[in-house]
Enzyme design. Sequence first.
Site, PDB file in Angstrom:
ATOM      1  N   ASP A 201      -4.529   2.486  -4.451  1.00  0.00           N
ATOM      2  CA  ASP A 201      -3.064   2.439  -4.419  1.00  0.00           C
ATOM      3  C   ASP A 201      -2.575   1.154  -3.777  1.00  0.00           C
ATOM      4  O   ASP A 201      -1.502   1.115  -3.178  1.00  0.00           O
ATOM      5  CB  ASP A 201      -2.519   3.658  -3.670  1.00  0.00           C
TER       6      ASP A 201
ATOM      7  N   ASP B 111       0.857  -1.182   0.000  1.00  0.00           N
ATOM      8  CA  ASP B 111       0.000   0.000   0.000  1.00  0.00           C
ATOM      9  C   ASP B 111       0.892   1.230   0.000  1.00  0.00           C
ATOM     10  O   ASP B 111       1.855   1.316   0.769  1.00  0.00           O
ATOM     11  CB  ASP B 111      -0.909   0.002   1.228  1.00  0.00           C
ATOM     12  N   LEU B 112       0.577   2.158  -0.939  1.00  0.00           N
ATOM     13  CA  LEU B 112       1.425   3.337  -1.071  1.00  0.00           C
ATOM     14  C   LEU B 112       1.234   4.280   0.114  1.00  0.00           C
ATOM     15  O   LEU B 112       0.096   4.510   0.574  1.00  0.00           O
ATOM     16  CB  LEU B 112       1.107   4.080  -2.371  1.00  0.00           C
TER      17      LEU B 112
END
Length: 690
Positions: free
Chosen positions: A587, A544-545
């Site tokens: 994301d 996960d960004l």
Amino acid sequence: MLKPLNVTGKTRDFQRHYQGSAASISKMVVSVVIIFITVTILVLTLAYFQAEITNAVRAYIRSEGLWAKSQKDAIIALQRYARTGNENHFAVFQDSTHTAQGVQAALVALQSSPRDVQKAYQGFIQGRNSKEDAEALIWLFVWFHDYQYMREAISVWQQTDNLLIALEELGESLHKAQLANDKQKIVRLLSQLNKLNAEFAKLEDQFSSILSKGGVQVKKSIMLVSFILLMVMLGLVLKYSHKVIRLIEQKEKKLLISENRFKSLFYSDIVAVFEWHLDGRIFDANNAFLDMIGYEREELVNSRISWRELTPDAGEERDRQAIKEIQEKGFCMPFEKQYIHKSGRTVSILLGAALLGGETQKGIAFAIDLTDKKKAEENVRLLASVFNSTSNAVIITDKDFKVVSVNQTYQQQTGYSEEQIVDQLVPFLSSSVISDRKREVILNQLNLNSHYQHDISYLGVAGKEMASMLTINEINDDNGVVTHYAFILTDISELKEMEEKLKKLAHYDLLTGLANRKLFNDRVKKALQRAKRNKSTLALLFLDLDGFKPVNDQYGHDMGDKLLTQVARRLKESVRENDSVARFGGDEFVILLEGLDYAQAAGNVARKLIENLNRPFFVDNICLKLGCSIGISLYPDDSDELEALIRFGDIAMYAAKSSGRNRYYYFNPKLDSFGDNGSSSEISDPPSSS
């Protein structure tokens, strides 16, 4: 269906029956005359040759006589000189020996190598021979010097050379004795002179005898050859005369057979036959012709039907050309024309005509109805037009799958001309294109169903791959026997492209081109099967960004989409080619790592991913920074079920994110074992294997 008849042959038979017979007989008579002339020329040549030989032999006899006379004159003059001492007699002696020396020199010149003909000629002239005799003497020697009698005669003549020398020496001795007035020596020399004279006479008789025998032999030989030639000529004349008689009989028989055949043809109504006149009148016709033009036989009475009136105006010029040809040759080559049917419609026919023997205005004609043929040709033209105008590529092969014809569409699609592919094995059955097994399947399908259909791809112009549906159909003759095959290629490139687009929509993320959740789950299932088989380790990395939402909020969704595209590219560059990267939405990304030697290898990859994503991104000349949090689940350590591994990876990712971000975390049921890896990323050790 009847085969077309040889109209040209039929129309010309009437003239060729008689003309052919006369021509053959004339050729044989000419051959006999030529043989007679040839033999006559040969006989005359032999007669001339015999005359030349006889003349030459006579010339030799005359020459021998002149030579003998000169030597006798020499002896007589020498005898007189011995008795009188008169120098005039001695001069006569010298002159006579000079004559004999000329003949002697001529013989030497003829026997020399190379032969000196000019010197021989001068020698014979010196021997007081005429020019004609000198030429005849040389000719006879040149042509017959190897002849037995000639050799013997020359040999005898040569024997006189020594006698002539002895005579000259005797003359010199006698001249000296006379000057010395030595009477006794003169008497002795005269005695020797008489003996020498006797020897000369003996050789002269022998020479004349040999020449006479030779002349007789030559005459007999020439007469024998002349007789043989005459017998040969007589035999050939008799032979050819017999052939001429037989040929006449055969031609008469063939003429009778031909007439019977013509009558059979006329009344059989297989071919239309009619008797015509140049002015247009039709005197007679068979039923086939009347049916062709729609008239009744009663309408032929008084020549009420005219072939000129039956001809449309557009055909008059072609008729004039045919009439001109008939007047020049006696017949015309078959040509297509039209007659007007009684009903008013036109009938297409093939017409051939010829004058009857001895006629200049009347003739016979044969006609074949071409109506069905014209319809068939029109159908062929229509089919050819469809063949070349269809959007499908079409290949026609023979029963052995060798190309017979291809249409324009195929040539345009592949770049091959018809000349390049005709007589070659159709490409779709070539061993370079399909396997032997696949070819066997196709052939079996054709044998069972007379039909085959399957999707294929092949290279078109400039190497472009073309997707097509290949349909193969049998083409049978009237008896149901396979004669050809039709290969039809329907372009389904657009359909395939649509399928690919739908496939991508169903399996790939449209923004990044990465696998979507469905495709990724399928890949993980297959990877789990392989891992179980190979007893290897498998890892799922949930990523996960960190810091993506502020970028999206500040710069907008377009900027966010471009950033996600670059993130996807870096993720793919950070893993192996056989590893899978997927986007689950927003994301969030998931990475499948297969074939790991140990669990820590997944952490090494996670560390590399964090490092690569921490590097600045440049989007539209704007520098952006991100981080990421990664959760790791392992097979077989954590679970062997897809759903569990996904859920565990997701738990680990959220645990890493909650612990400070830019970290990766191995799933641990207790979630209490964190450790620092010494870099900007914090890690947890993988659980120990039980």
